[in-house]
Scaffold this active site. Structure first.
Site, PDB file in Angstrom:
ATOM      1  CG  HIS A   1      -0.366   0.068   2.526  1.00 44.18           C
ATOM      2  ND1 HIS A   1       0.509  -0.874   3.026  1.00 44.18           N
ATOM      3  CD2 HIS A   1      -0.481   1.011   3.503  1.00 44.18           C
ATOM      4  CE1 HIS A   1       0.881  -0.522   4.243  1.00 44.18           C
ATOM      5  NE2 HIS A   1       0.306   0.628   4.559  1.00 44.18           N
TER       6      HIS A   1
ATOM      7  CG  ASP B   1       4.756   3.251   7.170  1.00 46.28           C
ATOM      8  OD1 ASP B   1       3.824   3.682   6.452  1.00 46.28           O
ATOM      9  OD2 ASP B   1       4.571   2.375   8.031  1.00 46.28           O
ATOM     10  CG  HIS B   2       4.227   0.240   3.971  1.00 46.03           C
ATOM     11  ND1 HIS B   2       4.245  -1.087   4.290  1.00 46.03           N
ATOM     12  CD2 HIS B   2       3.744   0.874   5.075  1.00 46.03           C
ATOM     13  CE1 HIS B   2       3.781  -1.258   5.524  1.00 46.03           C
ATOM     14  NE2 HIS B   2       3.461  -0.079   6.024  1.00 46.03           N
TER      15      HIS B   2
ATOM     16  CG  HIS C   1      -4.044  -0.329   6.200  1.00 43.45           C
ATOM     17  ND1 HIS C   1      -3.886  -0.261   7.567  1.00 43.45           N
ATOM     18  CD2 HIS C   1      -3.048   0.433   5.681  1.00 43.45           C
ATOM     19  CE1 HIS C   1      -2.835   0.504   7.848  1.00 43.45           C
ATOM     20  NE2 HIS C   1      -2.314   0.944   6.726  1.00 43.45           N
TER      21      HIS C   1
ATOM     22  CG  ASP D   1       0.498  -1.534   7.388  1.00 38.93           C
ATOM     23  OD1 ASP D   1       1.371  -2.396   7.294  1.00 38.93           O
ATOM     24  OD2 ASP D   1       0.721  -0.341   7.669  1.00 38.93           O
TER      25      ASP D   1
HETATM   26 ZN   LIG Z   1      -0.072   1.574   6.528  1.00 48.19          ZN
END
Ligand SMILES: [Zn+2]
Ligand SMILES: [Zn+2]
Lengths: 309, 309
Positions: free
Chosen positions: B63, B67-68, B140, B211
């Site tokens: 996603h 932070d990804h 999410h 997530d």
């Molecule tokens: Zn996330």
């Protein structure tokens, strides 16, 4: 006022040096930090310092190469996540807005503080009653700016000895005199602060250059600066390579420092081809031309003391 | 086949855990590495491992939260700078193309290898004669995918003892028989490989989820997997917070693992609120429900052994 080097390498992160970022710590002066460039993992480097992201007031981006900007989206987001609420202003070349806006929008990052992005041209890009920031284009293949940060002069010291001798006791009146104002005393006489003030105390000048070959604008931005932070991607003798990749060597940086008549030179943006064992040699090459030279390392911190007069 | 955890934290980088990235090392299987998510400073983490960026063949993005993905532009650029020339394919939710293309274009990054970006939907997103990758949407708040990587079954062991007893000596013919083909022998008789093969050797199944709250698709993607990598942002008891932020707790992850009948559960994406001293507690919470549970740490490496039959 201190310089805190967060990333001092060139092009790609390496174990010894991260990609570019430099903090100008203005905590005494304005309870704020100004950042110059923000390569990937700048927020990670900050985790190992006492710098609070919420204190970062301005970020100046010299040019849009990835090693100078890829840490922006993460830092901008984390500053909000960690509770930063004060405005952040980012100055950079045309294109910086697109990069930031697309990064924040695809990741659905919502900020809890006002973010202002200013795409800059040459000239004065910021001034207030404390500081002036001027820019000029350097020579790096793509638009790369240098920054000259000038602290405004402050009024000199008030000669309280002479004031007391004249029968003017300390009090609120001293504050006005200190600002150079004229004040009428109780018995009618008017005195001017200017007659009791020493000479103005010169503000400091810090010149921080983006990636560049040696060039006339570098020289002009550095004129009589207290500190010049100049890139030195390559060692002396690699001038051909420096020309090809639009960078400078240690001795080229030293020559700029010497010609500009600066007080101190800091070599920055060091290629990872140079290992720890080579660093002494790099700084010595520059010192042969300009003795007051330092080599930056990640996390090195340098104080820029106020002038006495 | 190994899992190498490069970043196991949640939301923001912390000293103990970087933001998300996980490498599926397929060096024996296809001389390649597949990366799942690429948070900021993933390339920095890689510097501390033996992983060669040029070997990264595919990057799967679960996603688009920062932070990804914020480590993608730097890794893509450095892979080229370090001499990578083979194709790289990136799979991710709609929007990933904009982020990558704007990042590379403002920084004028030119790649020396072909880069393919595939914006994915639910279903089979990749298959060849070795592997199949299927995705489904999790829960999410924004589109977040889970990935089920299925290794294809391989033919069973050829019973060479019985072949020799039948007077068929080892030679090129064995290769055909091993593939299950029929072969005519010199004296005219036809034998089928299928009669001399043991049962197919089952391929491995690895489920790596983005997530998510616990959800039906997580369960389905994890069905009978050898390894399930499930987020566990929060400790048991924080289910309300987990719902609010669209995450899972340790026990919720363990319940999915149990219901799906997986072999092993790895808890990942751990909030930085949990300090080193808390980690044992987190894994014990899950083990009460699903005993074969591990907690991921940055740089932990786990082997997924081939099946025997
Ligand atoms: Zn996330
Ligand atoms: Zn550059």
């Amino acid at each position: 006022m201190e310089l805190l080097f967060l990333g001092t390498g060139a092009g790609m992160p390496a174990k010894q040096r991260n990609v570019s970022s430099l903090a100008l710590m203005l905590l005494q002066e304005r309870n704020a930090v100004w950042l110059f460039d923000c390569g990937e993992a700048t927020q990670h480097q900050i985790l190992h310092t006492s710098l609070k992201p919420g204190k970062i007031e301005k970020i100046f981006i010299s040019h849009l190469h990835g090693d100078h900007i890829y840490g922006l989206p993460g830092l901008i987001g984390s500053r909000s996540f960690q509770g930063g609420t004060t405005e952040l202003t980012i100055y950079g070349p045309k294109g910086i807005r697109d990069f930031i806006e697309v990064s924040l929008s695809v990741s659905q990052t919502r900020l809890r503080y006002p973010l202002t992005i200013i795409e800059i041209e040459e000239g004065c890009i910021f001034e207030d009653d404390q500081f002036l920031v001027e820019t000029a284009l350097l020579d790096h293949g793509i638009p790369s700016f240098g920054f000259r940060i000038t602290e405004r002069d402050r009024p000199g010291t008030l000669d309280s000895g002479r004031l007391k001798a004249k029968g003017i006791p300390p009090g609120p009146i001293y504050k006005k005199l200190k600002m150079g104002e004229s004040v009428q005393l109780d018995h009618g006489e008017t005195v001017s602060g200017l007659d009791f003030l020493g000479p103005d105390i010169k503000g400091r000048i810090i010149t921080i250059l983006g990636d560049t070959r040696p060039c006339a604008n570098a020289l002009q931005l550095a004129e009589k600066a207290d500190v010049l932070v100049h890139e030195a991607t390559f060692a002396a003798g690699n001038e051909e390579m420096a020309v090809e990749y639009f960078h400078s060597t240690t001795t080229q940086a030293a020559n700029i420092a010497k010609e500009a008549g600066v007080q101190e030179l800091i070599l920055n943006h060091i290629s990872s081809r140079y290992l720890k064992a080579d660093w002494d040699q790099l700084v010595h090459e520059a010192r042969n031309i300009f003795p007051n030279t330092q080599l930056s390392n990640d996390f090195s911190q340098m104080t820029i003391a106020p002038h006495k007069s």
